[in-house]
Design an enzyme around this catalytic site. Structure first.
Site, PDB file in Angstrom:
ATOM      1  CE1 TYR A 136      -2.571   2.565  -2.034  1.00 48.33           C
ATOM      2  CE2 TYR A 136      -1.416   0.496  -2.427  1.00 48.33           C
ATOM      3  CZ  TYR A 136      -2.199   1.544  -2.885  1.00 48.33           C
ATOM      4  OH  TYR A 136      -2.617   1.540  -4.179  1.00 48.33           O
ATOM      5  N   GLY A 137      -4.442   1.191   1.509  1.00 43.26           N
ATOM      6  CA  GLY A 137      -5.611   2.055   1.293  1.00 43.26           C
ATOM      7  C   GLY A 137      -6.845   1.512   1.987  1.00 43.26           C
ATOM      8  CB  THR A 138     -10.319   1.277   0.713  1.00 41.86           C
ATOM      9  OG1 THR A 138     -10.026   0.472  -0.439  1.00 41.86           O
ATOM     10  CG2 THR A 138     -10.409   2.741   0.313  1.00 41.86           C
ATOM     11  CG  LEU A 139      -8.214  -3.795   0.078  1.00 38.00           C
ATOM     12  CD1 LEU A 139      -7.230  -4.375  -0.942  1.00 38.00           C
ATOM     13  CD2 LEU A 139      -9.364  -4.770   0.305  1.00 38.00           C
ATOM     14  CD  GLU A 194      -7.929  -2.432  -5.070  1.00 38.90           C
ATOM     15  OE1 GLU A 194      -8.164  -1.308  -5.557  1.00 38.90           O
ATOM     16  OE2 GLU A 194      -8.085  -2.681  -3.866  1.00 38.90           O
TER      17      GLU A 194
HETATM   18  N1  PCA Z   1      -7.208  -0.614  -2.001  1.00 37.42           N
HETATM   19  C1  PCA Z   1      -5.916  -1.166  -2.179  1.00 37.42           C
HETATM   20  C2  PCA Z   1      -5.264  -0.283  -3.161  1.00 37.42           C
HETATM   21  C3  PCA Z   1      -5.928   1.012  -2.982  1.00 37.42           C
HETATM   22  C4  PCA Z   1      -7.159   0.707  -2.251  1.00 37.42           C
HETATM   23  O1  PCA Z   1      -7.990   1.478  -1.868  1.00 37.42           O
HETATM   24  C5  PCA Z   1      -5.193  -1.142  -0.869  1.00 37.42           C
HETATM   25  O2  PCA Z   1      -5.800  -0.891   0.182  1.00 37.42           O
HETATM   26  O3  PCA Z   1      -3.974  -1.374  -0.867  1.00 37.42           O
END
Ligand code: PCA
Length: 159
Positions: free
Chosen positions: A11-14, A85
């Site tokens: 949900y984030g930077t991935l 992470e």
């Molecule tokens: N990376 C993981 C968790 C938060 C982040 O930045 C993600 O993208 O789900």
């Protein structure tokens, strides 16, 4: 030997187009995009610390049904993502139901269990995007994970 595969919801930077998506490169292991989806439960998603890191907080029922992407990955890739992470010292992960169209899929997601209550006062997001106004700071690679999680708005107030 049978290869173990895992579903992970990011949900984030991935996510595609975001600063850590390159971790899904083939040298790190197997990964395959499955679908876009959203958490079946609501969660608080905030951007915090001076590095503008997105955090999904372990407080189901608050915030939005978070939008993200499901990938199928192998054990090698899971190990790489755990490294990124800081699992299990910093982010934890757990299996959650993810809604994809009208179906439900069980996926791993990374979340933060310990945080000061006051970060719940930050803007709660439905979806994360890296922006020029609040750019994700990759220079954290020069600092220790302890430094990040000890810093600024993730620090427990001592009073
Ligand atoms: N990376 C993981 C968790 C938060 C982040 O930045 C993600 O993208 O789900």
């Amino acid at each position: 030997m049978k290869r173990m595969l895992y579903n992970v919801f990011v949900y984030g930077t991935l996510k595609r187009g975001e600063p850590n998506h390159h971790w899904f490169r083939p040298e790190n292991g197997f990964s395959r995009f499955i679908a876009a989806g959203s958490t079946t439960q609501k969660f608080p998603l905030i951007v915090g610390t001076r590095y503008n890191i997105p955090f999904l907080l372990d407080r189901p029922g608050i915030g939005y049904n978070i939008k993200g992407e499901i990938y199928e990955i192998d054990e090698a890739m899971l190990g790489k993502l755990d490294e990124l992470e800081g699992y299990p010292q910093y982010y934890d992960r757990e299996i959650q139901n993810i809604t994809v169209e009208n179906e439900s899929m069980q996926c791993w997601l990374y979340l933060l269990r310990k945080f000061p209550e006051k970060i719940l006062e930050k803007t709660l997001l439905e979806a994360y995007h890296n922006t020029p106004e609040q750019p994700y700071c990759e220079s954290y690679v020069d600092s220790t994970v302890d430094d990040i999680f000890d810093s600024d708005d993730l620090k427990q107030q001592s009073n």
